[in-house]
Design an enzyme around this catalytic site. Sequence first.
Site, short mmCIF file in Angstrom:
data_model
loop_
_atom_site.label_atom_id
_atom_site.label_comp_id
_atom_site.label_asym_id
_atom_site.label_seq_id
_atom_site.Cartn_x
_atom_site.Cartn_y
_atom_site.Cartn_z
CG ASP A 30 -2.07 0.96 1.12
OD1 ASP A 30 -3.22 0.50 1.03
OD2 ASP A 30 -1.81 2.19 1.09
CB ILE A 31 0.84 4.27 -2.14
CG1 ILE A 31 1.92 5.20 -2.64
CG2 ILE A 31 -0.45 5.04 -1.86
CD1 ILE A 31 1.65 5.79 -4.02
CG ASN A 85 -11.95 -0.75 4.16
OD1 ASN A 85 -12.29 -1.19 5.26
ND2 ASN A 85 -10.83 -0.09 3.97
N GLY A 91 -15.33 2.89 4.00
CA GLY A 91 -13.95 3.32 3.75
C GLY A 91 -13.40 2.92 2.40
CD GLN A 92 -14.84 -0.90 -2.28
OE1 GLN A 92 -15.96 -1.18 -1.82
NE2 GLN A 92 -14.31 -1.55 -3.30
CG HIS A 98 -8.65 -3.01 -2.32
ND1 HIS A 98 -9.65 -2.38 -3.03
CD2 HIS A 98 -8.48 -2.28 -1.20
CE1 HIS A 98 -10.06 -1.32 -2.37
NE2 HIS A 98 -9.38 -1.23 -1.24
CG LEU A 99 -7.49 -9.48 1.95
CD1 LEU A 99 -8.65 -9.18 2.89
CD2 LEU A 99 -7.36 -10.99 1.71
CG HIS A 100 -6.84 -2.90 3.28
ND1 HIS A 100 -6.09 -1.75 3.10
CD2 HIS A 100 -8.04 -2.66 2.71
CE1 HIS A 100 -6.81 -0.85 2.45
NE2 HIS A 100 -8.01 -1.38 2.19
#
Length: 112
Positions: A30-31, A85, A91-92, A98-100
């Site tokens: 993640d950036i 999310n 929060g998406q 995508h899976l955090h």
Amino acid sequence: MSECLFCRFVSGEITPDVVAETDHSLAFRDINPQAPTHVLVVPKRHVVNAAELAQVAPAELADVLALAGRAALADGHEDYRLVFNTGFEAGQRVFHAHLHVLAGRPLAWPPG
Ligand code: AMP
Ligand code: ZN
């Protein structure tokens, strides 16, 4: 050219900091990391969220989950949190599933 950021990652048009991939999933850092390890795992197929992926290609959702576990372990973490999310209010902000994968610090519960 796709308008979807994560489809651009999958196609190679933009190169994120990739940590692992399979035929069906891509894992990259993640950036804006929220923990020492913060990896995103995306299905290569464009779907808006995890529930949609479960409907159209359940094996590809399992592949996302398996790659998430391997990415955490590769960073030395057996303990980690997985988050999808789903929807703006949750929060998406990127509407490609995508899976955090969050690890490397104590994680409070419940999340904010
Ligand atoms: P979400 O808020 O659940 O939709 O998560 C989107 C995530 O994508 C956020 O954690 C962002 O920091 C991350 N993100 C946005 N742009 C990039 C990028 N160019 N490379 C890597 N991660 C990104
Ligand atoms: Zn996409």
